[in-house]
Write a protein that holds these residues in place. Structure first.
Motif, PDB file in Angstrom:
ATOM      1  N   GLY A 297       0.797  -1.215   0.000  1.00 53.21           N
ATOM      2  CA  GLY A 297       0.000   0.000   0.000  1.00 53.21           C
ATOM      3  C   GLY A 297       0.830   1.266   0.000  1.00 53.21           C
ATOM      4  O   GLY A 297       2.045   1.255  -0.211  1.00 53.21           O
ATOM      5  N   PHE A 298       0.144   2.389   0.243  1.00 52.07           N
ATOM      6  CA  PHE A 298       0.766   3.713   0.254  1.00 52.07           C
ATOM      7  C   PHE A 298       0.778   4.255   1.680  1.00 52.07           C
ATOM      8  O   PHE A 298      -0.210   4.132   2.406  1.00 52.07           O
ATOM      9  CB  PHE A 298       0.000   4.676  -0.656  1.00 52.07           C
ATOM     10  N   PHE A 299       1.896   4.872   2.050  1.00 51.29           N
ATOM     11  CA  PHE A 299       2.050   5.418   3.396  1.00 51.29           C
ATOM     12  C   PHE A 299       2.458   6.877   3.283  1.00 51.29           C
ATOM     13  O   PHE A 299       3.285   7.241   2.439  1.00 51.29           O
ATOM     14  CB  PHE A 299       3.113   4.648   4.180  1.00 51.29           C
ATOM     15  N   ILE A 300       1.898   7.720   4.159  1.00 51.36           N
ATOM     16  CA  ILE A 300       2.291   9.120   4.220  1.00 51.36           C
ATOM     17  C   ILE A 300       3.031   9.369   5.526  1.00 51.36           C
ATOM     18  O   ILE A 300       2.649   8.839   6.580  1.00 51.36           O
ATOM     19  CB  ILE A 300       1.058  10.057   4.107  1.00 51.36           C
ATOM     20  N   VAL A 301       4.113  10.145   5.457  1.00 53.38           N
ATOM     21  CA  VAL A 301       4.916  10.434   6.638  1.00 53.38           C
ATOM     22  C   VAL A 301       5.299  11.913   6.625  1.00 53.38           C
ATOM     23  O   VAL A 301       5.622  12.477   5.573  1.00 53.38           O
ATOM     24  CB  VAL A 301       6.174   9.538   6.697  1.00 53.38           C
ATOM     25  N   HIS A 302       5.215  12.542   7.776  1.00 54.40           N
ATOM     26  CA  HIS A 302       5.597  13.944   7.921  1.00 54.40           C
ATOM     27  C   HIS A 302       7.116  14.076   7.808  1.00 54.40           C
ATOM     28  O   HIS A 302       7.859  13.279   8.375  1.00 54.40           O
ATOM     29  CB  HIS A 302       5.119  14.466   9.280  1.00 54.40           C
ATOM     30  N   VAL A 303       7.580  15.086   7.077  1.00 55.38           N
ATOM     31  CA  VAL A 303       9.014  15.317   6.897  1.00 55.38           C
ATOM     32  C   VAL A 303       9.473  16.575   7.620  1.00 55.38           C
ATOM     33  O   VAL A 303      10.435  16.557   8.389  1.00 55.38           O
ATOM     34  CB  VAL A 303       9.371  15.412   5.395  1.00 55.38           C
ATOM     35  N   ASP A 304       8.774  17.680   7.401  1.00 59.13           N
ATOM     36  CA  ASP A 304       9.215  18.940   7.982  1.00 59.13           C
ATOM     37  C   ASP A 304       8.051  19.915   7.976  1.00 59.13           C
ATOM     38  O   ASP A 304       7.076  19.758   7.221  1.00 59.13           O
ATOM     39  CB  ASP A 304      10.381  19.516   7.158  1.00 59.13           C
ATOM     40  N   SER A 305       8.123  20.940   8.830  1.00 60.77           N
ATOM     41  CA  SER A 305       7.122  21.994   8.847  1.00 60.77           C
ATOM     42  C   SER A 305       7.747  23.264   9.397  1.00 60.77           C
ATOM     43  O   SER A 305       8.819  23.247  10.010  1.00 60.77           O
ATOM     44  CB  SER A 305       5.897  21.592   9.677  1.00 60.77           C
TER      45      SER A 305
END
Length: 251
Positions: free
Chosen positions: A204-212
């Motif tokens: 599947g597809f996964f989303i992950v936070h990188v920076d803000s």
């Protein structure tokens, strides 16, 4: 064919195909593009299309006509220009002039592979998203009489097809644009605001936070911040990243 996308406060209100020679913009009902707002003059602006070129002219409006934040009297429109009339925006999209260029949404929100931000995204995604589990061992299949057994280490399993999915923009000037998620890693967002990565794997597809731009400001899925942990995306999930709302669709 060139077109104009009318929006107010980031919400798309209408879209106009530029298939005539002249288009008037203003508050009165006889305009081709009517904007019923007191900040807009009765006949505010004019667009003239000559062959493959489009020219914008201010019609001595009270509040002026702006292109990309600059006050103009006359202006030759270019792909991606944002015309401000009163409080409304008209984004000029020239599909003929941009056939060989990336989609405007991609240039704005998709971070180029090889950049420092993309490298940071790849590092974080590989650290947080675990590799897919190995396939479960299958019981040996009896060999038919006279058939040769497979050589040691050989497998009869077919390779697992990677899933397919896309993002569709749901809000703002790019509403309706689609982005195929056909790469192992797609880095999205605006550096200094919010950046996230979407990984494509067999499971599947996964989303992950990188920076803000500020601590704890995470992208959200279906209204809930994803935090520091990778989140698996499901069909019809709604992602909010750097102020842009996108739908995730499988298949």
């Amino acid at each position: 064919m060139a077109r104009l996308i009318l929006s107010l406060d980031g919400q798309v209100m209408a879209e106009y195909n530029m298939n005539k020679e002249r288009y008037t913009i203003g508050r009165l009902s006889d305009n081709d593009i009517r904007i019923d707002n007191p900040a807009v003059s009765g006949h505010h602006s004019l667009i003239i299309n000559i062959l493959n070129d489009s020219f914008l002219e201010d019609l001595n409006s009270t509040n002026g006509t702006y292109v990309n934040g600059k006050l103009i009297k006359k202006h030759a429109l270019q792909h991606g220009d944002v015309v401000t009339v009163g409080h409304h925006q008209l984004r000029f999209i020239d599909t003929q002039g941009s056939e060989d260029e990336p989609d405007e949404f991609e240039k704005t929100m998709v971070i180029t592979p090889g950049s420092a931000v993309a490298a940071a995204a790849a590092k974080k995604a590989s650290a947080i998203v675990p590799p897919p589990p190995p396939p479960a061992a299958k019981p040996a299949t009896p060999t038919a009489p006279g058939a040769r057994p497979p050589p040691p280490g050989a497998t009869t399993d077919q390779p697992t097809a990677l899933p397919k999915a896309k993002l569709q923009v749901l809000s703002g000037a790019f509403a309706g644009r689609e982005l195929e998620l056909n790469k192992a890693l797609t880095t999205l967002g605006r550096p200094g605001v919010q950046v996230a990565a979407i990984t494509r794997r067999a499971d599947g597809f996964f989303i992950v936070h990188v920076d803000s731009g500020k601590p704890g400001d995470y992208p959200s899925v279906n209204g809930t911040g994803i935090g520091e942990q990778a989140r698996k995306l499901q069909d019809n999930d709604v992602i909010l990243l750097a102020g842009v709302k996108m739908g995730f669709f499988e298949g």
